[in-house]
Design an enzyme around this catalytic site. Structure first.
Site, short mmCIF file in Angstrom:
data_model
loop_
_atom_site.label_atom_id
_atom_site.label_comp_id
_atom_site.label_asym_id
_atom_site.label_seq_id
_atom_site.Cartn_x
_atom_site.Cartn_y
_atom_site.Cartn_z
N LYS A 177 -4.96 2.77 -2.81
CA LYS A 177 -4.21 2.31 -1.65
C LYS A 177 -5.11 2.13 -0.43
CE LYS A 177 -0.37 1.95 -3.82
NZ LYS A 177 0.13 0.60 -4.15
N SER A 222 0.85 -1.17 0.00
CA SER A 222 0.00 0.00 0.00
C SER A 222 0.90 1.23 0.00
CB SER A 222 -0.93 -0.02 1.21
OG SER A 222 -1.74 1.13 1.23
#
Length: 278
Positions: free
Chosen positions: A149, A131
């Site tokens: 993300k 992420s």
């Protein structure tokens, strides 16, 4: 002893490449997937470069099938492929927005779905999803990057709840700024996505200036590779892995004090706008 197998996407540069080199150095066999396989150093004993486009289902299936045919199992999948489709939220085309999600989110989802049956059968596995601190925080021009993300973090957490019963864990690494080609690509995209006579031109100029300075003082990709390795191998994994104190601080403020975080971003925008006018 069974050879340890890791599959890494986006392995042709930056964090993905450094992670491939690190895992190989530590005795793992690495299947390194990327569109530009010529950039991956090949060592048939340790690193197998595989052509992979995570936005293409056939490519994802071929990638997983090659690993299973040759190695018979997969211990760790690192979903690292991604980029930043930066630009004003109003002006980025829907085609590019979809491509951002296909690359950063749906590619990871499909590869994970393809690999999970094998991991369930072996009663072990680790899914490491890359992420960003931008999964919690944000900055102007990154609306769709940040959205991907945030999505991968929520998806990863739900996945972990579902698969932990099978001895599989799903975790996230949240890098901050990293010295790689990512920043240059994001900046180029932010300019390419401007419409003619765009009212957002001054914003792009000021954000570009700030992002360039931020990336120059960022962590090395090799530092993040160590975080990848920890997330992949720690016996009792955490749901989140962050590299530096500043990354942890930024994420903590964004999560717990969203108004403070927003004011800090606005102040930074005004500062870089003044700097550009000098």
């Amino acid at each position: 002893m069974t050879e340890k197998i890791v599959a890494i996407t986006g392995a042709s540069n930056g964090m993905g490449l450094e992670a491939a080199l690190l895992f190989a150095k530590r005795g793992w066999k690495v299947y390194a997937g990327a569109r530009r396989v010529e950039k991956i150093p090949q060592d048939e004993d340790k690193i197998i470069a595989v052509k992979l486009d995570v936005t293409d289902s056939a490519s994802n299936q071929d990638f997983v099938q090659q690993i299973l045919t040759q190695a018979g199992h997969i211990d760790v999948l690192i979903n690292n492929a991604g980029y930043g489709e930066y630009g004003p939220a109003e002006e980025i085309s829907m085609d590019k927005i979809r491509k951002q999600f296909e690359t950063n989110f749906f590619g990871a989802v499909e590869l994970t779905q393809l690999i999970l049956p094998t991991m369930r059968a072996q009663n072990y596995g680790r899914i490491v999803n890359i992420s960003s601190i931008g999964g919690d925080g944000y900055m102007p021009l990154g609306a769709y990057y940040h959205a991907t993300k945030a999505a991968i973090q929520q998806w990863s957490d739900v996945l972990d709840l579902e698969v932990s019963q099978f001895g599989i864990r799903s975790v996230c690494v949240q890098p901050g700024g990293t010295q790689s080609s990512w920043g240059a690509i994001a900046l180029n995209n932010s300019k390419a996505n401007l419409s003619e006579h765009s009212p957002y031109q001054p914003l792009v100029d000021s954000v570009s200036s700030g992002l360039e300075r931020f990336m120059k003082s960022s962590a090395k990709a090799s530092d993040l590779a160590e975080v990848f390795y920890k997330a992949a191998t720690e016996i009792k994994p955490s749901l989140r892995y962050l590299h530096s104190f500043s990354d942890k601080f930024m994420v903590n403020v964004a999560r717990k004090h969203p108004q403070v975080f927003r004011r800090a971003i606005l102040a930074a925008m005004r500062y870089f706008e003044r700097q550009n006018k000098k």
